[in-house]
Design a protein around this motif. Structure first.
Motif, short mmCIF file in Angstrom:
data_model
loop_
_atom_site.label_atom_id
_atom_site.label_comp_id
_atom_site.label_asym_id
_atom_site.label_seq_id
_atom_site.Cartn_x
_atom_site.Cartn_y
_atom_site.Cartn_z
N LYS A 1 19.19 47.65 -38.22
CA LYS A 1 18.09 47.90 -37.30
C LYS A 1 17.47 49.25 -37.60
N GLY A 2 16.15 49.29 -37.67
CA GLY A 2 15.46 50.55 -37.84
C GLY A 2 14.84 51.00 -36.53
N ASN A 3 13.95 51.98 -36.62
CA ASN A 3 13.25 52.50 -35.46
C ASN A 3 11.84 51.93 -35.31
N ALA A 4 11.51 50.98 -36.19
CA ALA A 4 10.19 50.34 -36.15
C ALA A 4 10.32 48.96 -36.79
N VAL A 5 9.33 48.11 -36.54
CA VAL A 5 9.32 46.79 -37.16
C VAL A 5 7.93 46.45 -37.68
N LEU A 6 7.92 45.62 -38.69
CA LEU A 6 6.71 44.95 -39.15
C LEU A 6 6.86 43.49 -38.77
N PHE A 7 5.99 43.00 -37.89
CA PHE A 7 6.03 41.65 -37.35
C PHE A 7 4.86 40.89 -37.95
N SER A 8 5.15 39.87 -38.78
CA SER A 8 4.08 39.19 -39.51
C SER A 8 4.24 37.68 -39.45
N GLU A 9 3.24 37.01 -38.89
CA GLU A 9 3.22 35.56 -38.80
C GLU A 9 2.27 34.98 -39.84
N MET A 10 2.57 33.79 -40.33
CA MET A 10 1.64 33.09 -41.22
C MET A 10 2.03 31.63 -41.33
N THR A 11 1.06 30.80 -41.67
CA THR A 11 1.25 29.37 -41.86
C THR A 11 0.96 29.04 -43.32
N PRO A 12 1.88 28.36 -44.00
CA PRO A 12 1.68 28.09 -45.43
C PRO A 12 0.54 27.11 -45.67
N PRO A 13 0.01 27.06 -46.90
CA PRO A 13 -1.03 26.09 -47.23
C PRO A 13 -0.51 24.66 -47.04
N ILE A 14 -1.39 23.78 -46.61
CA ILE A 14 -1.01 22.37 -46.42
C ILE A 14 -0.51 21.80 -47.73
N GLY A 15 0.65 21.15 -47.67
CA GLY A 15 1.24 20.54 -48.85
C GLY A 15 2.02 21.47 -49.74
N ALA A 16 2.11 22.76 -49.34
CA ALA A 16 2.79 23.74 -50.20
C ALA A 16 3.89 24.49 -49.45
N GLU A 17 4.44 23.87 -48.40
CA GLU A 17 5.44 24.58 -47.59
C GLU A 17 6.69 24.92 -48.39
N ASN A 18 7.15 24.00 -49.22
CA ASN A 18 8.34 24.28 -50.03
C ASN A 18 8.09 25.43 -51.01
N HIS A 19 6.93 25.42 -51.62
CA HIS A 19 6.56 26.51 -52.53
C HIS A 19 6.47 27.83 -51.79
N PHE A 20 5.90 27.80 -50.61
CA PHE A 20 5.79 28.99 -49.76
C PHE A 20 7.17 29.57 -49.45
N ASN A 21 8.09 28.70 -49.05
CA ASN A 21 9.43 29.16 -48.70
C ASN A 21 10.18 29.71 -49.92
N ASP A 22 10.00 29.08 -51.06
CA ASP A 22 10.63 29.58 -52.28
C ASP A 22 10.08 30.97 -52.62
N TRP A 23 8.77 31.13 -52.51
CA TRP A 23 8.14 32.44 -52.77
C TRP A 23 8.64 33.49 -51.79
N TYR A 24 8.71 33.13 -50.51
CA TYR A 24 9.11 34.12 -49.51
C TYR A 24 10.58 34.50 -49.67
N ASP A 25 11.45 33.49 -49.86
CA ASP A 25 12.90 33.74 -49.90
C ASP A 25 13.36 34.40 -51.20
N ASN A 26 12.71 34.09 -52.29
CA ASN A 26 13.21 34.54 -53.59
C ASN A 26 12.32 35.59 -54.27
N HIS A 27 11.21 35.89 -53.63
CA HIS A 27 10.27 36.82 -54.24
C HIS A 27 9.80 37.88 -53.24
N HIS A 28 9.10 37.45 -52.21
CA HIS A 28 8.39 38.39 -51.33
C HIS A 28 9.34 39.23 -50.48
N MET A 29 10.21 38.56 -49.70
CA MET A 29 11.06 39.34 -48.81
C MET A 29 12.09 40.18 -49.55
#
Length: 233
Positions: free
Chosen positions: A2-30
């Motif tokens: 836990k830090g002293n601040a947070v970055l809170f970010s919501e988003m909806t993946p492109p239609i038909g690309a949810e699996n690609h979105f999750n792979d990008w987020y889990d293995n690349h972005h985050m």
């Protein structure tokens, strides 16, 4: 974690690309942010039950973390996979919260609080003249009542330093075991107090509420993967 601040970010993946979105987020972005940017303490993803809407909460050492040169480079000159993905996501929000206080349920550790299965976000636009009482009400009365419930693990009250798209000024993150607590006696009690009912009569008292279920693991610099991660572009 836990830090002293947070970055809170919501988003909806492109239609038909949810699996690609999750792979990008889990293995690349985050991991690239948590493992590679100074001041990022940890990151956790969440998902709306039954929908394709996602949330990421990054714990930061402070809001100044987002002024670090490494973070600014990634934000303003993203690599090709990130640039392509972010050009196609929708329902994007970005709120930077500076923690005013946090309160734990009885017997809870910070780690147990952060690892709750569900996060509830409550947003307000509080006028400057009402901030002092609003913070006092939440800290002295509202959160302590909720935390009497054994499944209500952690409450974090944030002042929003940067808001997009809504001009919210305050954000409270509640970490709970399940959606069942939304029907609990403690919540009914907290909503029925004289102090809360008086505030609720004010024109500004119009909370915006969202809730998400935990999705995947928490990323943090203490992981074995943090030392060996390389950014594949």
């Amino acid at each position: 974690m836990k830090g002293n601040a947070v970055l809170f970010s919501e988003m909806t993946p492109p239609i038909g690309a949810e699996n690609h979105f999750n792979d990008w987020y889990d293995n690349h972005h985050m991991p690239s942010h948590v493992y590679g940017v100074p001041g990022f303490e940890s990151g956790q993803r969440y998902k709306v039950p039954g929908a394709s809407d996602y949330l990421a909460i990054y714990d930061l050492n402070s809001a100044d973390t987002l002024t670090d040169e490494e973070y600014r480079t990634r934000k303003y000159t993203p690599d090709a996979p990130t640039k392509a993905m972010l050009a196609n996501v929708t329902a994007f929000t970005r709120y930077i919260g500076e923690e005013i206080n946090f309160q734990l349920g009885e017997g809870m550790s910070i780690e147990q609080g952060l690892d709750a299965a569900v996060v509830l976000g409550v947003f307000f636009i509080v006028p400057e003249t009402a901030v002092s009482e609003f913070v006092e009400w939440y800290e002295v009365e509202h959160s302590p009542i909720l935390l009497k419930n054994a499944e209500w693990r952690l409450a974090r009250h944030m002042k929003i330093a940067d808001a997009d798209p809504k001009p919210f000024t305050h954000m409270v993150l509640h970490y709970v075991d399940s959606e069942a607590v939304f029907q609990c006696e403690e919540l009914a009690e907290a909503k029925g107090t004289e102090w809360r009912n008086r505030l609720a009569k004010e024109e500004w008292f119009r909370p915006h509420v969202v809730h998400y279920r935990r999705y995947g693991k928490r990323y943090h610099k203490g992981e074995t993967d943090a030392a060996t991660f390389t950014l594949d572009i």
